[in-house]
Design an enzyme around this catalytic site. Structure first.
Site, mmCIF file in Angstrom:
data_model
loop_
_atom_site.group_PDB
_atom_site.id
_atom_site.type_symbol
_atom_site.label_atom_id
_atom_site.label_comp_id
_atom_site.label_asym_id
_atom_site.label_seq_id
_atom_site.Cartn_x
_atom_site.Cartn_y
_atom_site.Cartn_z
ATOM 1 N N ASN A 7 -15.569 16.389 10.364
ATOM 2 C CA ASN A 7 -14.523 15.447 9.547
ATOM 3 C C ASN A 7 -15.547 14.264 9.709
ATOM 4 O O ASN A 7 -15.639 13.801 10.785
ATOM 5 C CB ASN A 7 -13.415 15.259 10.392
ATOM 6 C CG ASN A 7 -12.376 14.035 9.848
ATOM 7 O OD1 ASN A 7 -12.973 13.515 9.011
ATOM 8 N ND2 ASN A 7 -11.154 14.017 10.381
ATOM 9 N N ARG A 90 -13.487 18.131 5.779
ATOM 10 C CA ARG A 90 -12.374 17.261 5.303
ATOM 11 C C ARG A 90 -12.897 16.169 4.381
ATOM 12 O O ARG A 90 -13.603 15.596 4.496
ATOM 13 C CB ARG A 90 -11.737 16.642 6.550
ATOM 14 C CG ARG A 90 -10.613 15.662 6.205
ATOM 15 C CD ARG A 90 -10.390 14.470 7.275
ATOM 16 N NE ARG A 90 -9.197 13.877 6.702
ATOM 17 C CZ ARG A 90 -8.955 12.393 7.227
ATOM 18 N NH1 ARG A 90 -9.856 11.896 8.026
ATOM 19 N NH2 ARG A 90 -7.943 11.810 6.726
ATOM 20 N N HIS A 179 -2.708 12.779 4.269
ATOM 21 C CA HIS A 179 -2.391 13.409 5.475
ATOM 22 C C HIS A 179 -1.585 14.900 5.055
ATOM 23 O O HIS A 179 -1.129 15.767 5.604
ATOM 24 C CB HIS A 179 -1.306 12.828 6.280
ATOM 25 C CG HIS A 179 -1.579 11.323 6.842
ATOM 26 N ND1 HIS A 179 -0.623 10.410 6.971
ATOM 27 C CD2 HIS A 179 -2.679 11.156 7.490
ATOM 28 C CE1 HIS A 179 -1.279 9.395 7.687
ATOM 29 N NE2 HIS A 179 -2.546 9.689 7.976
ATOM 30 N N ARG A 240 -1.551 -1.535 9.047
ATOM 31 C CA ARG A 240 -1.400 -1.763 7.211
ATOM 32 C C ARG A 240 0.159 -1.890 7.027
ATOM 33 O O ARG A 240 0.779 -1.552 8.119
ATOM 34 C CB ARG A 240 -1.860 -0.381 6.676
ATOM 35 C CG ARG A 240 -3.071 -0.040 6.822
ATOM 36 C CD ARG A 240 -3.206 1.596 6.062
ATOM 37 N NE ARG A 240 -3.959 2.192 7.354
ATOM 38 C CZ ARG A 240 -4.159 3.552 7.277
ATOM 39 N NH1 ARG A 240 -3.526 4.157 6.369
ATOM 40 N NH2 ARG A 240 -4.718 4.334 8.041
ATOM 41 N N GLU A 381 -5.193 19.696 11.815
ATOM 42 C CA GLU A 381 -5.756 19.869 10.494
ATOM 43 C C GLU A 381 -6.896 20.364 10.630
ATOM 44 O O GLU A 381 -7.378 21.185 9.967
ATOM 45 C CB GLU A 381 -6.025 18.363 10.188
ATOM 46 C CG GLU A 381 -4.729 17.420 9.960
ATOM 47 C CD GLU A 381 -4.768 15.995 10.006
ATOM 48 O OE1 GLU A 381 -4.969 15.631 11.243
ATOM 49 O OE2 GLU A 381 -5.002 15.173 9.066
#
Ligand code: AMP
Length: 398
Positions: A7, A90, A179, A240, A381
């Site tokens: 990743n 990823r 996600h 955010r 993940e």
């Protein structure tokens, strides 16, 4: 079969080495400060931890370092990198080109490259990670697993913005969602834990970490999700802003002389619960501040919980029900108070939390007799990436 999962971020690179026979993690590590000075940590069961400054001017040197650590006599777990059957990467944005994981070839690389304008911060380091692995590992098969792929099943009524339609046709402006690998993993795991076929379940999955997204999963397929064209849309997050009135941007620019870049930076880095509280983007700090009487920290917590609950209500309405609500990621897995806050008030839709079970790690936490179930499931993940990668390589060998 041994699979290396990578990743790659702009200045960091996480890796995990899996033995797929029992899906065990043989080693995992983190290279940080790539392009600056370089720092690496590796842990492997039964081996001493490694933690050192190592010069890493670029991602290729980071891959060289992890190759050395994985094969080092004392701390390593491999006799040689030729023991690795494949590498899974990823990749954040696959646009509309990918609805699943793929083996990487020149065509795939070109398509990922085409998605760079859609994810200018994320796709370039992903591509650099792939190039670095190719340079060092040569012909070892590599697969790309996309954050967006799981959401490609959304119907057009869920992904189209009410903008002129040609913005979608010519500029690819639509909801993509992110996600996806996490929402997919926890959906499948929920079906296992509930001992029910995934195809029969209406699930709402809440991935709540520094980035947060809520997804409606009907019969194992994503049918709507809170993040949109970018990971900025949806609920307010660590830094955010989530969904706001888009007219605010024009107002800030014309009435207050702010540049687009400044507004964009504020919306991504200075907003969310950090912006509201002025304290922190981390919910542990917010809980501590709120407990100490900080009103804005409490407000940030309340806004987050309220917005997640609104999405849950919306998605139950969109699917015509909800069999189970799932919490995952940093906040979802660890913050029992936040789970209780969000679940409070969901009795009306048949979701009743059991406070005594709410401290658990991977299980059902709803009350006996609750018509719908609530679960906490640690996301994984990397395991999805390793599984997809193994399946792709396996199907090539057959
Ligand atoms: P993530 O992006 O998934 O790493 O999640 C980061 C968020 O998870 C932060 O807001 C943390 O406050 C929260 N978090 C992570 N670990 C814990 C923990 N052990 N207890 C409470 N919150 C946690």
């Amino acid at each position: 079969m041994k699979i290396l999962v990578i990743n790659a971020g702009s200045s960091s690179l996480k890796y995990q080495l899996f033995d797929m026979e029992h899906e065990t993690v043989l080693a995992k590590g983190l290279c940080e400060r790539i392009g600056l000075d370089g720092h690496v940590r590796q842990t492997a069961p039964g081996r001493p931890d490694y933690d050192a400054e190592r010069p890493m001017p670029d991602h290729e040197s980071a891959i060289r370092v992890l190759t050395e650590l994985l094969t080092a006599p004392e701390i390593g777990v491999l006799g040689g990198m030729n023991e690795i059957s494949a590498v899974g990467h990823r990749v954040v944005h696959g646009g509309e080109a990918f609805n699943g994981s793929v083996l990487i070839d020149e065509k795939v690389l070109a398509a990922v490259e085409e998605c760079v304008p859609l994810a200018p911060l994320h796709n370039p380091p992903n591509l650099v990670g792939i190039a670095a692995c190719r340079a060092i590992l040569g012909d070892v098969p590599q697969a790309a697993v996309f954050d967006t792929a799981f959401h490609q099943t959304m119907p057009d009524k869920a992904f189209i913005y009410a903008l002129p339609y040609e913005y979608y046709e010519t500029m690819k402006i639509r909801r993509y969602g992110f996600h996806g690998t996490s929402h997919l993993y926890v959906s499948r795991r929920a079906a296992e834990l509930l001992d029910r076929p995934l195809e029969e379940l209406k699930l709402i999955t809440c991935h709540m970490g520094n980035g947060t997204s809520v997804t409606a999963v009907d019969g194992g397929r994503s049918v709507d999700t809170s993040m949109g064209f970018t990971p900025l849309e949806g609920v307010p997050m660590g830094t955010r802003c989530g969904s706001i009135d888009p007219a605010i941007i024009e107002y800030l620019a014309t009435q207050h002389g702010m540049e687009i870049a400044e507004i964009n930076s504020a919306m991504n880095k200075k907003s969310g619960v950090l912006g509201i509280s002025g304290v922190s983007s981390d919910f542990r700090d917010l809980d501590a501040a709120a407990d100490g009487g900080n009103r804005r920290a409490q407000l940030a917590i309340d806004v987050f919980a309220y917005d997640v609950r609104k999405y849950i209500g919306a998605y139950a309405a969109a699917m015509g029900g909800c069999d189970a609500l799932i919490f995952t990621a940093g906040i979802g897995e660890n913050n029992a108070r936040m789970r209780a806050r969000i679940a409070a008030g969901l009795d009306f839709m048949g979701l009743r939390l059991d406070p005594a079970r709410n401290g658990a790690r991977e299980t059902v936490i709803s009350a006996d007799g609750s018509p719908g179930q609530i679960l906490v499931i640690p996301t994984n993940e990397e395991l999805v990436i390793a599984r997809d990668c193994a399946a792709l390589v396996g199907s090539c060998l057959r």
